[in-house]
Motif scaffolding. Structure first.
Motif, mmCIF file in Angstrom:
data_model
loop_
_atom_site.group_PDB
_atom_site.id
_atom_site.type_symbol
_atom_site.label_atom_id
_atom_site.label_comp_id
_atom_site.label_asym_id
_atom_site.label_seq_id
_atom_site.Cartn_x
_atom_site.Cartn_y
_atom_site.Cartn_z
ATOM 1 N N ALA A 26 -17.525 -26.690 113.476
ATOM 2 C CA ALA A 26 -18.011 -27.359 114.681
ATOM 3 C C ALA A 26 -19.025 -28.396 114.207
ATOM 4 O O ALA A 26 -19.995 -28.043 113.554
ATOM 5 C CB ALA A 26 -18.642 -26.350 115.625
ATOM 6 N N SER B 193 -23.010 -28.912 119.125
ATOM 7 C CA SER B 193 -22.349 -27.658 118.769
ATOM 8 C C SER B 193 -23.270 -26.470 119.009
ATOM 9 O O SER B 193 -24.486 -26.559 118.799
ATOM 10 C CB SER B 193 -21.916 -27.677 117.301
ATOM 11 N N GLU C 214 -18.997 -21.903 119.682
ATOM 12 C CA GLU C 214 -17.843 -22.619 119.131
ATOM 13 C C GLU C 214 -17.334 -21.962 117.847
ATOM 14 O O GLU C 214 -18.117 -21.451 117.043
ATOM 15 C CB GLU C 214 -18.224 -24.069 118.834
ATOM 16 N N TRP D 67 -18.903 -22.292 113.924
ATOM 17 C CA TRP D 67 -20.100 -23.068 114.216
ATOM 18 C C TRP D 67 -21.047 -23.192 113.036
ATOM 19 O O TRP D 67 -21.846 -24.119 112.978
ATOM 20 C CB TRP D 67 -20.818 -22.517 115.442
ATOM 21 N N GLY E 214 -18.651 -17.677 119.019
ATOM 22 C CA GLY E 214 -17.878 -18.536 118.132
ATOM 23 C C GLY E 214 -17.400 -17.803 116.892
ATOM 24 O O GLY E 214 -16.305 -18.053 116.385
#
Length: 184
Positions: A134, A139, A143, A146, A166
């Motif tokens: 990410a 971010s 995510e 990440w 994430g």
């Protein structure tokens, strides 16, 4: 049927959450049987779990990052795999791994390198994460990938049961990727 084993040590339960997410992803691939193998608090495995690892087509290693290395319980299991190394029992199996620490860095990279080295010692074939990090300035830990790992999922969990969303997404996708490679 392709057999995939996830062998891991989890003290607080966070590494077990990552193992479960990897298993969930792997189970989405038809024709793959997934077995989770937790390492005991004393670092041992029963003979039946060693037999499952020996029979597996792919082995995924998992451990928390403790003081820049794997948990000693995982290390004991790895050391106990020495006879398999000598007999080349895991030669050409598919391998992968994951780790979890309380901070975004936490020296998780050294543990991932340790896991990949363990696999290389056994003559196994390592499967990387295969995910872009990410990278936007917005971010967040929600995510996938990440923290930007490459070897495998590197989860962040500062408290019991607090694994970043994430990281769970990354772990599920990684499980599916590894199962697909093992099946092929």
């Amino acid at each position: 049927m392709t057999r995939l084993a996830i062998v891991y040590y989890s003290q607080t339960g966070n590494t077990a959450l990552i193992a479960a997410a990897v298993a969930e992803g792997a189970e989405t691939v038809a024709g793959v049987d997934v077995q989770r193998i937790p390492i005991a608090a004393d670092g041992t495995l029963p003979a039946s779990d060693w037999a499952a690892l020996d029979a597996a087509d792919a082995i995924i290693f998992g451990t928390a990052t403790h003081m820049g290395g794997p948990a000693w319980q995982f290390k004991r299991m790895a050391d106990d795999s020495g006879l398999r190394w000598l007999d080349r029992a895991w030669l050409d199996k598919i391998a992968g791994g994951f780790t979890c620490a309380g901070s975004p860095n936490g020296d998780k990279g050294t543990v991932m390198l340790y896991l990949a080295t363990l696999a290389a010692q056994h003559g196994m074939m390592w499967v990387s994460l295969g995910q872009l990090p990410a990278q936007s300035e917005n971010s967040t830990p929600a995510e996938q990938n990440w923290v930007g790992g490459s070897f495998g999922p590197t989860a962040t969990a500062p408290a019991k049961g607090a694994v970043a969303q994430g990281d769970l997404l990354s772990a599920r996708a990684y499980g599916a990727r590894l199962a697909t490679v093992a099946k092929a």
